[in-house]
Design an enzyme around this catalytic site. Structure first.
Site: not given
Length: 161
Positions: A8-9, A71, A73-74, A76, A103-104, A138, A142
């Site tokens: 974003d901006h 700003g 990252g949350n 987004e 892990h992910n 594992r 998950r």
């Protein structure tokens, strides 16, 4: 590898630097916006488009990752995670960039452009891109459970209430 970028901006300047850096490493970079600075723009469409492109590439057998900025990252990260098949991780250190992959099997990272220096951001991205998913049972189990819930609303053998 194909890398999809959106912001974003708040992350526009970082995005330009990141695109140039990632391209200099030999990756194919696709920019999902914005093109111009607008302090009132809305990040969801940009980030969702980048995430959809990553998911589409994966479905077609194309190796791809995504990088989204804002700003903090949350927001987004939240937007990218609404796309089926996307595992977006908020990255704020080398360790979180590494663990997001190991892990992910994260295929998108979100970074807060107002939280880090350019050098830190580029390092996080380099770590993320260069870290493979080792496929440990594992972690794969998950990740499969999250995917199962995403598509069915349940996880077999586990009570979801």
């Amino acid at each position: 590898m194909r890398i999809h970028v959106a912001t974003d901006h708040a992350g526009l300047e970082f995005s330009r630097t990141v695109r140039e850096h990632v391209a200099s490493l030999g990756h194919e970079v696709h920019d999902h916006g914005p093109v111009d600075y607008d302090p009132l723009d809305d990040y969801p469409a940009f980030c969702i488009n980048a995430a959809r492109a990553v998911a589409r590439d994966h479905e077609q057998g194309v190796e791809a990752l995504g990088i989204v900025f804002g700003g903090s990252g949350n927001g987004e990260q939240i937007a990218a995670n609404k796309v089926q098949g996307i595992r977006a991780a908020l990255v704020w250190s080398d360790a979180t960039a590494t663990l997001a992959r190991e892990h992910n099997d994260a295929n998108v990272i979100a970074i807060g452009a107002r939280q880090h220096s350019v050098e830190e951001v580029l390092r996080f991205i380099d770590v993320f891109i260069s870290t493979p998913f080792p496929g440990d049972e594992r972690h794969a189990r998950r990740i499969a459970q999250v995917g199962e819930y995403e598509s069915t609303g349940a996880i077999a053998g586990h009570g979801i209430v």
